[in-house]
Design a protein around this motif. Structure first.
Motif, PDB file in Angstrom:
ATOM      1  N   GLY A  21      -6.402 -10.494  -6.910  1.00  0.00           N
ATOM      2  CA  GLY A  21      -6.598  -9.351  -6.008  1.00  0.00           C
ATOM      3  C   GLY A  21      -5.506  -9.201  -4.971  1.00  0.00           C
ATOM      4  O   GLY A  21      -5.742  -8.647  -3.893  1.00  0.00           O
ATOM      5  N   ILE A  22      -4.302  -9.667  -5.284  1.00  0.00           N
ATOM      6  CA  ILE A  22      -3.188  -9.597  -4.323  1.00  0.00           C
ATOM      7  C   ILE A  22      -2.790  -8.147  -4.063  1.00  0.00           C
ATOM      8  O   ILE A  22      -2.582  -7.738  -2.925  1.00  0.00           O
ATOM      9  N   LEU A  23      -2.694  -7.364  -5.124  1.00  0.00           N
ATOM     10  CA  LEU A  23      -2.303  -5.956  -5.036  1.00  0.00           C
ATOM     11  C   LEU A  23      -3.494  -5.094  -5.416  1.00  0.00           C
ATOM     12  O   LEU A  23      -4.129  -5.327  -6.448  1.00  0.00           O
ATOM     13  N   GLN A  24      -3.794  -4.104  -4.582  1.00  0.00           N
ATOM     14  CA  GLN A  24      -4.930  -3.211  -4.842  1.00  0.00           C
ATOM     15  C   GLN A  24      -4.530  -1.777  -4.553  1.00  0.00           C
ATOM     16  O   GLN A  24      -3.671  -1.519  -3.703  1.00  0.00           O
ATOM     17  N   VAL A  25      -5.146  -0.851  -5.261  1.00  0.00           N
ATOM     18  CA  VAL A  25      -4.972   0.561  -4.942  1.00  0.00           C
ATOM     19  C   VAL A  25      -6.062   0.942  -3.952  1.00  0.00           C
ATOM     20  O   VAL A  25      -7.193   0.466  -4.051  1.00  0.00           O
ATOM     21  N   ALA A  26      -5.718   1.773  -2.976  1.00  0.00           N
ATOM     22  CA  ALA A  26      -6.654   2.035  -1.877  1.00  0.00           C
ATOM     23  C   ALA A  26      -6.764   3.526  -1.571  1.00  0.00           C
ATOM     24  O   ALA A  26      -6.716   3.935  -0.431  1.00  0.00           O
ATOM     25  N   GLY A  27      -6.867   4.333  -2.605  1.00  0.00           N
ATOM     26  CA  GLY A  27      -7.035   5.758  -2.374  1.00  0.00           C
ATOM     27  C   GLY A  27      -5.740   6.432  -1.970  1.00  0.00           C
ATOM     28  O   GLY A  27      -4.644   6.003  -2.338  1.00  0.00           O
ATOM     29  N   ASP A  28      -5.836   7.487  -1.173  1.00  0.00           N
ATOM     30  CA  ASP A  28      -4.676   8.276  -0.756  1.00  0.00           C
ATOM     31  C   ASP A  28      -4.612   8.368   0.758  1.00  0.00           C
ATOM     32  O   ASP A  28      -5.631   8.282   1.447  1.00  0.00           O
ATOM     33  N   ASP A  29      -3.386   8.541   1.280  1.00  0.00           N
ATOM     34  CA  ASP A  29      -3.251   8.739   2.722  1.00  0.00           C
ATOM     35  C   ASP A  29      -3.438  10.215   3.057  1.00  0.00           C
ATOM     36  O   ASP A  29      -3.811  11.023   2.195  1.00  0.00           O
ATOM     37  N   ARG A  30      -3.203  10.582   4.308  1.00  0.00           N
ATOM     38  CA  ARG A  30      -3.490  11.950   4.743  1.00  0.00           C
ATOM     39  C   ARG A  30      -2.577  12.980   4.106  1.00  0.00           C
ATOM     40  O   ARG A  30      -2.853  14.167   4.135  1.00  0.00           O
ATOM     41  N   GLN A  31      -1.471  12.531   3.532  1.00  0.00           N
ATOM     42  CA  GLN A  31      -0.561  13.446   2.839  1.00  0.00           C
ATOM     43  C   GLN A  31      -0.778  13.429   1.333  1.00  0.00           C
ATOM     44  O   GLN A  31       0.006  13.996   0.582  1.00  0.00           O
ATOM     45  N   GLY A  32      -1.861  12.782   0.896  1.00  0.00           N
ATOM     46  CA  GLY A  32      -2.163  12.747  -0.524  1.00  0.00           C
ATOM     47  C   GLY A  32      -1.363  11.733  -1.307  1.00  0.00           C
ATOM     48  O   GLY A  32      -1.326  11.776  -2.529  1.00  0.00           O
ATOM     49  N   ARG A  33      -0.722  10.788  -0.625  1.00  0.00           N
ATOM     50  CA  ARG A  33       0.091   9.780  -1.301  1.00  0.00           C
ATOM     51  C   ARG A  33      -0.764   8.557  -1.628  1.00  0.00           C
ATOM     52  O   ARG A  33      -1.557   8.115  -0.795  1.00  0.00           O
ATOM     53  N   ARG A  34      -0.614   8.035  -2.827  1.00  0.00           N
ATOM     54  CA  ARG A  34      -1.359   6.853  -3.235  1.00  0.00           C
ATOM     55  C   ARG A  34      -1.020   5.668  -2.332  1.00  0.00           C
ATOM     56  O   ARG A  34       0.136   5.454  -1.982  1.00  0.00           O
ATOM     57  N   ILE A  35      -2.042   4.902  -1.961  1.00  0.00           N
ATOM     58  CA  ILE A  35      -1.861   3.744  -1.083  1.00  0.00           C
ATOM     59  C   ILE A  35      -2.076   2.459  -1.882  1.00  0.00           C
ATOM     60  O   ILE A  35      -3.052   2.347  -2.636  1.00  0.00           O
ATOM     61  N   PHE A  36      -1.166   1.503  -1.708  1.00  0.00           N
ATOM     62  CA  PHE A  36      -1.337   0.166  -2.272  1.00  0.00           C
ATOM     63  C   PHE A  36      -1.402  -0.836  -1.127  1.00  0.00           C
ATOM     64  O   PHE A  36      -0.705  -0.693  -0.124  1.00  0.00           O
ATOM     65  N   THR A  37      -2.264  -1.830  -1.283  1.00  0.00           N
ATOM     66  CA  THR A  37      -2.329  -2.907  -0.298  1.00  0.00           C
ATOM     67  C   THR A  37      -1.854  -4.206  -0.949  1.00  0.00           C
ATOM     68  O   THR A  37      -2.201  -4.499  -2.095  1.00  0.00           O
ATOM     69  N   PHE A  38      -1.042  -4.942  -0.214  1.00  0.00           N
ATOM     70  CA  PHE A  38      -0.593  -6.267  -0.644  1.00  0.00           C
ATOM     71  C   PHE A  38      -1.123  -7.252   0.385  1.00  0.00           C
ATOM     72  O   PHE A  38      -0.765  -7.179   1.568  1.00  0.00           O
ATOM     73  N   SER A  39      -1.994  -8.186  -0.050  1.00  0.00           N
ATOM     74  CA  SER A  39      -2.676  -9.096   0.874  1.00  0.00           C
ATOM     75  C   SER A  39      -2.190 -10.524   0.666  1.00  0.00           C
ATOM     76  O   SER A  39      -2.455 -11.142  -0.379  1.00  0.00           O
ATOM     77  N   CYS A  40      -1.483 -11.055   1.661  1.00  0.00           N
ATOM     78  CA  CYS A  40      -0.947 -12.413   1.558  1.00  0.00           C
ATOM     79  C   CYS A  40      -2.051 -13.467   1.476  1.00  0.00           C
ATOM     80  O   CYS A  40      -1.864 -14.523   0.860  1.00  0.00           O
ATOM     81  N   CYS A  41      -3.203 -13.175   2.090  1.00  0.00           N
ATOM     82  CA  CYS A  41      -4.288 -14.151   2.058  1.00  0.00           C
ATOM     83  C   CYS A  41      -4.846 -14.332   0.651  1.00  0.00           C
ATOM     84  O   CYS A  41      -5.605 -15.272   0.401  1.00  0.00           O
ATOM     85  N   ARG A  42      -4.481 -13.440  -0.268  1.00  0.00           N
ATOM     86  CA  ARG A  42      -4.922 -13.554  -1.662  1.00  0.00           C
ATOM     87  C   ARG A  42      -3.944 -14.373  -2.511  1.00  0.00           C
ATOM     88  O   ARG A  42      -4.234 -14.671  -3.660  1.00  0.00           O
ATOM     89  N   LEU A  43      -2.779 -14.690  -1.946  1.00  0.00           N
ATOM     90  CA  LEU A  43      -1.815 -15.501  -2.693  1.00  0.00           C
ATOM     91  C   LEU A  43      -2.345 -16.918  -2.834  1.00  0.00           C
ATOM     92  O   LEU A  43      -2.632 -17.584  -1.835  1.00  0.00           O
ATOM     93  N   PRO A  44      -2.491 -17.427  -4.062  1.00  0.00           N
ATOM     94  CA  PRO A  44      -2.970 -18.803  -4.238  1.00  0.00           C
ATOM     95  C   PRO A  44      -1.852 -19.795  -3.930  1.00  0.00           C
ATOM     96  O   PRO A  44      -0.694 -19.404  -3.728  1.00  0.00           O
ATOM     97  N   PRO A  45      -2.156 -21.083  -3.907  1.00  0.00           N
ATOM     98  CA  PRO A  45      -1.099 -22.090  -3.705  1.00  0.00           C
ATOM     99  C   PRO A  45       0.020 -21.928  -4.734  1.00  0.00           C
ATOM    100  O   PRO A  45      -0.192 -21.441  -5.843  1.00  0.00           O
ATOM    101  N   LEU A  46       1.215 -22.339  -4.343  1.00  0.00           N
ATOM    102  CA  LEU A  46       2.406 -22.128  -5.175  1.00  0.00           C
ATOM    103  C   LEU A  46       2.233 -22.633  -6.601  1.00  0.00           C
ATOM    104  O   LEU A  46       2.687 -21.998  -7.559  1.00  0.00           O
ATOM    105  N   HIS A  47       1.559 -23.787  -6.764  1.00  0.00           N
ATOM    106  CA  HIS A  47       1.444 -24.371  -8.100  1.00  0.00           C
ATOM    107  C   HIS A  47       0.468 -23.603  -8.986  1.00  0.00           C
ATOM    108  O   HIS A  47       0.401 -23.852 -10.197  1.00  0.00           O
TER     109      HIS A  47
END
Length: 425
Positions: A21-47
């Motif tokens: 779930g690191i990258l998610q689509v989050a609807g559109d902004d006020r100008q109708g542009r698609r929004i993506f969220t990148f969440s660092c807390c979803r990054l698992p350990p390096l290994h």
């Protein structure tokens, strides 16, 4: 784990990365542009994560949208020495995302930036163009992010929300007092945006097609069908709000005065997006998600069955809109907007879940269903097969989509490349 996509299939080509779930689509902004969220807390350990696969997954996901304007929200909280990618990976990633990715990225919001982020920015500054740098906005907290985006549609991880609350508590010892929300005001008699189809019908002498939809479609049909990137490009946010205000006040709008053919296209999308309920209704959302499991040869029939359950008013408006989009797709040699491209733009403007926002994996069936409606308009909305509850009086709207020559000859509309790629038996 909260925030992950329960509909994600193990057959996804990047399931090993997407499941976090690191990258998610989050609807559109006020100008109708698609929004993506990148969440660092979803990054698992390096290994536990192959970062080359992560880069390939990012490109795979964005490749489906980079032809349109888009926005990225980067949640920095949760990045640590245990999951932090190397500087070399970051540098390589920036190089991999060439001009086609950067050109249509209109805004990058960095939430909860730290001194590390600012230090990295200084390191990469010689490699980053001045034009790209102007797209970056730092938000110290979620309150600042709300000044730019509607956060209720964002997929904000609970960990980020808790961290933001902690920051507020640390600020002067106490969080700011909650703001009292004023009671909702009744809509204006002339209001066009943010009100139901039934309200618009009652205020317009029973007219089925909402005025804004009819005005924008009429204008674009007469003057904009061959405009390159129609519905893909954004318009000035300030101008969009100005036009909305004029319509809501019952004042006339002459799009010729603005000199931007993309403006009426954005107004049309904004109207759909601000409906209290999606045009396709919440009730059919799960049925639409199942379209990819239907045999390819039966998908058009399946679409018709789904549309039978729509309220008659929604069906009439949908038929009018899809007929027009079919017309737009027939001019794709000039406007570069075939049924696949139009579906990517309109999918989430026609249907969204009743709770939260659509997941990345839901985009494939939602866009496929929308493309079927546009590409096979003549068959999906043919009069002799119209749903029984949708009487002739209900659908006496303007027929916007001419029957294609191939359909006249064979009874089967041409298949698009996008449909061919997505056919899953």
């Amino acid at each position: 784990m909260a925030g992950l996509d329960p509909t994600l299939s193990t057959s996804h080509p990047f399931y090993d990365v997407a499941r976090h779930g690191i990258l998610q689509v989050a609807g559109d902004d006020r100008q109708g542009r698609r929004i993506f969220t990148f969440s660092c807390c979803r990054l698992p350990p390096l290994h536990q994560l192959n970062h080359q696969r992560l880069l390939e997954y990012l490109k795979y996901t964005l490749d489906q949208h980079v032809e349109n304007d888009y926005t990225i929200v980067y949640f920095h909280y949760g990045l640590s020495s245990q999951n932090k990618p190397s500087l070399g990976w970051l540098q390589n990633t920036y190089k991999e995302f060439d001009r086609k990715y950067k050109k249509n990225l209109k805004a990058l919001y960095v939430v909860h930036p730290t001194s590390l982020i600012k230090a990295l920015w200084n390191i990469f500054k010689p490699l980053i163009s001045h034009k790209f740098g102007k797209k970056v906005t730092y938000c110290s907290n979620l309150r600042e992010l709300r000044e730019h985006l509607q956060c209720d549609q964002l997929l904000i991880p609970p960990e980020v929300v808790r961290y933001d609350e902690k920051l507020q508590n640390l600020h002067k010892g106490q969080p700011p007092p909650p703001t009292k929300t004023p009671p909702p005001r009744p809509p204006l008699p002339t209001q066009q945006f943010g009100v139901s189809l039934q309200y618009l019908r009652d205020k317009n002498q029973g007219e089925l097609i909402p005025p804004v939809l009819r005005w924008t479609v009429t204008y674009l049909r007469e003057k904009g069908l061959r405009t390159e990137g129609l519905f893909r490009r954004s318009a000035s946010a300030q101008t969009v709000r100005q036009v909305q205000r004029l319509y809501d006040q019952g004042k006339p709008v002459n799009f010729d005065d603005y000199g931007d053919m993309h403006l009426p296209a954005v107004i049309l999308k904004t109207f759909l997006r601000e409906l209290p309920q999606p045009l396709l209704t919440f009730q059919v959302y799960e049925q639409i998600l199942g379209i990819t499991s239907v045999e390819s040869s039966l998908r058009v029939t399946h679409c018709r069955l789904i549309l039978r359950s729509l309220p008659e008013h929604n069906y009439a408006v949908l038929r009018y809109l899809m007929g027009f989009l079919h017309e737009v797709s027939l001019e794709s040699i000039s406007n570069k907007m075939n049924s696949s491209n139009l579906a990517c733009v309109f999918g989430l403007n026609l249907i969204w879940p009743s709770q939260g926002v659509a997941s990345l994996s839901a985009l494939v069936p939602l866009n496929l269903f929308t493309e079927l409606l546009i590409e096979y308009y003549d068959k999906v909305f043919s009069c002799q097969e119209a749903p029984g509850e949708h009487t002739r009086d209900t659908v006496e709207v303007q027929q916007a989509g001419p029957v294609t020559k191939e359909f006249m000859k064979t009874g089967t509309p041409r298949a698009s490349p996008y449909l061919s790629r997505l056919r899953i038996s």
